[in-house]
Scaffold this motif. Structure first.
Motif, PDB file in Angstrom:
ATOM      1  N   LEU A  94       0.840  -1.198   0.000  1.00 16.78           N
ATOM      2  CA  LEU A  94       0.000   0.000   0.000  1.00 16.78           C
ATOM      3  C   LEU A  94       0.880   1.254   0.000  1.00 16.78           C
ATOM      4  O   LEU A  94       0.680   2.161  -0.805  1.00 16.78           O
ATOM      5  CB  LEU A  94      -0.928   0.015   1.213  1.00 16.78           C
ATOM      6  CG  LEU A  94      -1.725   1.298   1.428  1.00 16.78           C
ATOM      7  CD1 LEU A  94      -2.676   1.546   0.259  1.00 16.78           C
ATOM      8  CD2 LEU A  94      -2.480   1.235   2.752  1.00 16.78           C
ATOM      9  N   ARG A  95       1.837   1.297   0.904  1.00 16.74           N
ATOM     10  CA  ARG A  95       2.731   2.455   0.991  1.00 16.74           C
ATOM     11  C   ARG A  95       3.500   2.648  -0.324  1.00 16.74           C
ATOM     12  O   ARG A  95       3.645   3.760  -0.811  1.00 16.74           O
ATOM     13  CB  ARG A  95       3.699   2.235   2.157  1.00 16.74           C
ATOM     14  CG  ARG A  95       4.254   3.459   2.740  1.00 16.74           C
ATOM     15  CD  ARG A  95       4.995   3.264   4.044  1.00 16.74           C
ATOM     16  NE  ARG A  95       5.738   2.021   4.198  1.00 16.74           N
ATOM     17  CZ  ARG A  95       5.477   1.104   5.138  1.00 16.74           C
ATOM     18  NH1 ARG A  95       4.499   1.276   6.000  1.00 16.74           N
ATOM     19  NH2 ARG A  95       6.203   0.011   5.226  1.00 16.74           N
ATOM     20  N   GLU A 110      -6.264  -0.509   0.129  1.00 19.94           N
ATOM     21  CA  GLU A 110      -6.639   0.048   1.423  1.00 19.94           C
ATOM     22  C   GLU A 110      -8.021  -0.444   1.846  1.00 19.94           C
ATOM     23  O   GLU A 110      -8.241  -0.781   3.014  1.00 19.94           O
ATOM     24  CB  GLU A 110      -6.602   1.576   1.392  1.00 19.94           C
ATOM     25  CG  GLU A 110      -6.794   2.191   2.756  1.00 19.94           C
ATOM     26  CD  GLU A 110      -6.451   3.665   2.806  1.00 19.94           C
ATOM     27  OE1 GLU A 110      -6.557   4.228   3.903  1.00 19.94           O
ATOM     28  OE2 GLU A 110      -6.086   4.247   1.767  1.00 19.94           O
ATOM     29  N   ARG A 111      -8.953  -0.530   0.906  1.00 20.29           N
ATOM     30  CA  ARG A 111     -10.285  -1.079   1.222  1.00 20.29           C
ATOM     31  C   ARG A 111     -10.162  -2.537   1.686  1.00 20.29           C
ATOM     32  O   ARG A 111     -10.802  -2.954   2.653  1.00 20.29           O
ATOM     33  CB  ARG A 111     -11.221  -0.983   0.017  1.00 20.29           C
ATOM     34  CG  ARG A 111     -11.805   0.401  -0.204  1.00 20.29           C
ATOM     35  CD  ARG A 111     -12.925   0.404  -1.225  1.00 20.29           C
ATOM     36  NE  ARG A 111     -12.539  -0.075  -2.541  1.00 20.29           N
ATOM     37  CZ  ARG A 111     -12.001   0.687  -3.504  1.00 20.29           C
ATOM     38  NH1 ARG A 111     -11.786   1.976  -3.281  1.00 20.29           N
ATOM     39  NH2 ARG A 111     -11.685   0.175  -4.674  1.00 20.29           N
ATOM     40  N   ARG A 112      -9.327  -3.272   1.008  1.00 20.48           N
ATOM     41  CA  ARG A 112      -9.105  -4.682   1.379  1.00 20.48           C
ATOM     42  C   ARG A 112      -8.510  -4.783   2.782  1.00 20.48           C
ATOM     43  O   ARG A 112      -8.921  -5.627   3.582  1.00 20.48           O
ATOM     44  CB  ARG A 112      -8.174  -5.327   0.358  1.00 20.48           C
ATOM     45  CG  ARG A 112      -7.942  -6.783   0.575  1.00 20.48           C
ATOM     46  CD  ARG A 112      -7.115  -7.343  -0.545  1.00 20.48           C
ATOM     47  NE  ARG A 112      -6.825  -8.736  -0.326  1.00 20.48           N
ATOM     48  CZ  ARG A 112      -5.792  -9.352  -0.846  1.00 20.48           C
ATOM     49  NH1 ARG A 112      -4.965  -8.711  -1.639  1.00 20.48           N
ATOM     50  NH2 ARG A 112      -5.587 -10.623  -0.597  1.00 20.48           N
ATOM     51  N   ARG A 121      -5.380   1.801   9.882  1.00 22.98           N
ATOM     52  CA  ARG A 121      -5.215   3.222   9.542  1.00 22.98           C
ATOM     53  C   ARG A 121      -3.989   3.351   8.652  1.00 22.98           C
ATOM     54  O   ARG A 121      -2.911   2.921   9.029  1.00 22.98           O
ATOM     55  CB  ARG A 121      -5.005   4.064  10.792  1.00 22.98           C
ATOM     56  CG  ARG A 121      -6.214   4.158  11.687  1.00 22.98           C
ATOM     57  CD  ARG A 121      -5.918   5.070  12.844  1.00 22.98           C
ATOM     58  NE  ARG A 121      -5.586   6.401  12.371  1.00 22.98           N
ATOM     59  CZ  ARG A 121      -6.327   7.474  12.562  1.00 22.98           C
ATOM     60  NH1 ARG A 121      -7.449   7.366  13.216  1.00 22.98           N
ATOM     61  NH2 ARG A 121      -5.962   8.649  12.116  1.00 22.98           N
ATOM     62  N   SER A 122      -4.167   3.951   7.499  1.00 18.64           N
ATOM     63  CA  SER A 122      -3.017   4.172   6.620  1.00 18.64           C
ATOM     64  C   SER A 122      -2.384   5.529   6.869  1.00 18.64           C
ATOM     65  O   SER A 122      -1.266   5.779   6.449  1.00 18.64           O
ATOM     66  CB  SER A 122      -3.424   4.056   5.151  1.00 18.64           C
ATOM     67  OG  SER A 122      -4.357   5.056   4.827  1.00 18.64           O
TER      68      SER A 122
END
Length: 135
Positions: A94-95, A110-112, A121-122
């Motif tokens: 993700l990052r 992120e949804r996953r 939390r991202s």
């Protein structure tokens, strides 16, 4: 510890291979060491003898640490292709996608991650106190 299972010139089992990667990763204390460990991990055989999962995870972690986002995302994807869902590696991916500007892929991931962990939390969590030292 590893010398107990070492058979010079002989095969290395998956368990010993996994321990080698863990010890190598744990030895990283600087960018230079990270580069050396990563080079070693990239040069080792990519077959089943040395725990490909451990090799790929160490590579993803080190790529992330060194700011090599594309490689970090690719290593994370390869782990998932092996049938392993590793939350740490999904977060690294993700990052990486966020930093590479791959907004749509990052949003889907992120949804996953939120489905897997509703508390995920991202974004950084703000501290409830001042930023002065000693607060």
């Amino acid at each position: 510890m590893l010398l107990d299972v070492a058979r010079l010139g002989g095969p290395i089992g998956k368990a010993a291979g996994e321990r080698i990667f863990v010890l190598l990763y744990d030895s990283v204390d600087s960018e230079a060491t990270a580069q050396r460990v990563l080079a070693l991990a990239e040069e080792l055989p990519k077959d089943d003898r040395l725990s490909p999962l451990a090799r790929l995870k160490v590579q993803a972690l080190l790529y992330d640490r060194l700011g090599r986002h594309r490689e970090a995302a690719d290593a994370s994807l390869e782990v998932e292709r092996l049938g392993v869902l590793d939350f740490d590696l999904l977060t690294i991916r993700l990052r990486a996608w966020q930093r590479l500007g791959e907004k749509e892929r990052a949003e889907r991931l992120e949804r996953r991650l939120r489905e897997l962990d509703p508390g995920f939390r991202s974004d950084p969590i703000p501290l409830p106190f001042g930023s002065r030292p000693g607060c």
